[in-house]
Structure formats: structure tokens, C-alpha cells
Enzyme design. Structure first.
Site, PDB file in Angstrom:
ATOM      1  N   CYS A   5       0.130   1.459   3.549  1.00 53.64           N
ATOM      2  CA  CYS A   5       1.608   1.564   3.153  1.00 53.64           C
ATOM      3  C   CYS A   5       1.352   2.053   2.099  1.00 53.64           C
ATOM      4  O   CYS A   5       2.210   3.196   0.983  1.00 53.64           O
ATOM      5  CB  CYS A   5       2.262   0.581   2.641  1.00 53.64           C
ATOM      6  SG  CYS A   5       2.157  -0.242   1.699  1.00 53.64           S
ATOM      7  N   CYS A  29       9.662   6.345   2.688  1.00 52.40           N
ATOM      8  CA  CYS A  29      10.316   4.341   2.255  1.00 52.40           C
ATOM      9  C   CYS A  29       8.637   3.909   1.188  1.00 52.40           C
ATOM     10  O   CYS A  29       9.127   3.394   0.194  1.00 52.40           O
ATOM     11  CB  CYS A  29      10.194   4.793   3.973  1.00 52.40           C
ATOM     12  SG  CYS A  29      11.516   2.786   3.820  1.00 52.40           S
ATOM     13  N   CYS A  30       7.706   3.609   1.979  1.00 54.52           N
ATOM     14  CA  CYS A  30       6.898   3.269   1.314  1.00 54.52           C
ATOM     15  C   CYS A  30       6.395   3.688  -0.167  1.00 54.52           C
ATOM     16  O   CYS A  30       6.077   2.962  -1.233  1.00 54.52           O
ATOM     17  CB  CYS A  30       5.199   2.815   2.011  1.00 54.52           C
ATOM     18  SG  CYS A  30       5.203   2.398   3.889  1.00 54.52           S
TER      19      CYS A  30
HETATM   20 FE1  SF4 Z   1      10.283   1.341   3.896  1.00 53.78          FE
HETATM   21 FE2  SF4 Z   1       7.408   0.795   3.743  1.00 53.78          FE
HETATM   22 FE3  SF4 Z   1       9.063  -0.920   4.344  1.00 53.78          FE
HETATM   23 FE4  SF4 Z   1       9.150  -0.015   6.050  1.00 53.78          FE
HETATM   24  S1  SF4 Z   1       7.296  -0.877   5.415  1.00 53.78           S
HETATM   25  S2  SF4 Z   1      10.666  -0.422   4.772  1.00 53.78           S
HETATM   26  S3  SF4 Z   1       8.258   2.177   5.702  1.00 53.78           S
HETATM   27  S4  SF4 Z   1       9.013   0.536   2.714  1.00 53.78           S
END
Ligand code: SF4
Length: 238
Positions: free
Chosen positions: A218, A109-110
Site C-alpha cells: 500500500c 486510495c491507499c
Molecule cells: Fe483504499 Fe488501499 Fe484500503 Fe483498498 S486497501 S480501500 S485501496 S486504502
């Protein structure tokens, strides 16, 4: 010859603005350090470029501080979004809150919401500045003030500042701060991955608090040891 390490934060920014002009920008998520860097740079040039990553999961309060910065400094904030198709594929395969399932999925996701958009944005710049400080975490302890990273110059003007230095600057110059600090947050990122901490706790402990490791990053500033699994692939264990 004077080394970059001998420069003050303001001198570092003045050098970067004069050297790289339009090909230099401040990357910020509007935490205290980012606000100090913006304030310092705006005193040198009102034409400074500022960009932020809008992951699509930011707290509403981050939009509010963004608005405050626009009004206070009169600067345009360049908002960088993730690739829509990548996000759609990721969410279809793993759900909207995949980050709670495993470190691999959190890093995916990151990667999609932060790392790749940042890499795309940075293609247009020769140099960029962050609000990173050595004192923030063990992973940041060895940071230089100026470094070559991925083909461009990365500048950390506040690298040797302490928490107290940041707070003092904010007080002295009446710098606006992110509203979530008043609610006990010490480090602020996406809404579902950030929470308030108790006084005296490690400031980074409110980030990805469910993870049991000491590399809570991240991936935009430091390589993370686990690489994300493929979108649609196996997520691995928690
Ligand atoms: Fe996604 Fe990273 Fe944001 Fe969490 S911190 S929502 S894992 S992008």
C-alpha cells in the site's frame, strides 16, 4: 559490540521502550504479527503506545479485535483517520470503489487513506514498530531489524520470525487473533481489498487480488513504483 540484528524481538522492544519512551509507538492493523508485538510490548510496559489507521473501509471484524485488545491489555488505541476533505474529493472524482479501476487509483486510495495519515501521525514520534517479517513476501525479504526511515527509527522486532514462530507464540500465550483468520484470510486489510485464500496460497494473494503485479504494497512500508494520479485527474488504464 552487539548489533541490533542479534537482539530478540523482546529485547528489541525493551530497548525501544527504554530509549524512546512516549516517542515510540507500535503501528498495527491487528494481524497476527501486530498482536504478537503488542503482547510482547505489554509484558514490558503497560504504558506502550499503540496506534492504528482507520481507513474508513475496515471490516467490522477489525473493530471487534480492537475492542478485544483494549479489554485484554488495558491499553488505549490511538485511531488515526484520513483527512476528510481529501477523501471527499477523491470519492467525488472517482467514486467509492475507485481501487478496482486501475493500479494508479488503488494507490491513490491507499495514499489518502493510509500513507498520508501515517506520515502525519509519525511526526509525533522518534521511533515506531511494525509487525513486518522477511518471510512475508519478496518485497520484505531484505528488511533489517532496525532502520532509519524518513527521519525516524523504524523497528521490525519480528523480522526473522517464521509463520510457525508467530503461530507458536500465539498458542503459548493465548494471544487473541483477528476473527477473519478463522474464515480463511491470511493477510487482512480493508474490506473491499482483502479476501480469503486457499490453504497453501501466497498469503498476500488475498490482497488486491485483481492486480497482476508482484508489488502488492500500500506504500506505508515500501515505496511503490507508481505514484498516484492527482485527485480529479485522469485515472489512466487498468
Ligand atoms: Fe483504499 Fe488501499 Fe484500503 Fe483498498 S486497501 S480501500 S485501496 S486504502
Amino acid at each position: 559490540m552487539q548489533s541490533y540484528e542479534d537482539l530478540t524481538a523482546s529485547q528489541t522492544l525493551a530497548w525501544a521502550l527504554a530509549t524512546f519512551r512516549d516517542f515510540f509507538a507500535i503501528a498495527t492493523s491487528f494481524q497476527k504479527e501486530g498482536m504478537v508485538v503488542i503482547d510482547l510490548a505489554a509484558r514490558i510496559s503497560s504504558a506502550v503506545r499503540v496506534f492504528t489507521l482507520d481507513t474508513g473501509r475496515l471490516p467490522e471484524e477489525t473493530c471487534r479485535i480492537m475492542e478485544t485488545v483494549r479489554t485484554r491489555y488495558g491499553i488505549t488505541i490511538e485511531v488515526v483517520a484520513p483527512d476528510r476533505e481529501e477523501v471527499e474529493r477523491m470519492v467525488a472524482a472517482h467514486g467509492p470503489n475507485l481501487f478496482y479501476e486501475s493500479i494508479e487509483l488503488r494507490q491513490m486510495c491507499c495514499e489518502i487513506r493510509k500513507v498520508r495519515p501515517l506520515a502525519r501521525k509519525l511526526r509525533g514520534f522518534q521511533a515506531w514498530a511494525t509487525g513486518l517479517r522477511r518471510e512475508q513476501s519478496a518485497t520484505r525479504a531484505g528488511l533489517p531489524r532496525v532502520e532509519q526511515a524518513d527521519g525516524r527509527i523504524k523497528i521490525n522486532p519480528l523480522v526473522d520470525w517464521t509463520d510457525a514462530d508467530v503461530d507458536q507464540y500465539i498458542r503459548l500465550h493465548d494471544v487473541p487473533v483477528h476473527p477473519l483468520y478463522a474464515r480463511g484470510y491470511a493477510s487482512i486489510g480493508c474490506a473491499p481489498c482483502t479476501r480469503a485464500v486457499l490453504s497453501g496460497d501466497d498469503p498476500r494473494s488475498g490482497r488486491w487480488w485483481w492486480e497482476q503485479n508482484d508489488r502488492k504494497e500500500c506504500g506505508i512500508h515500501f515505496d511503490v513504483s507508481l505514484r498516484p494520479v492527482r485527485i480529479g485527474g485522469s485515472s489512466g488504464g487498468r
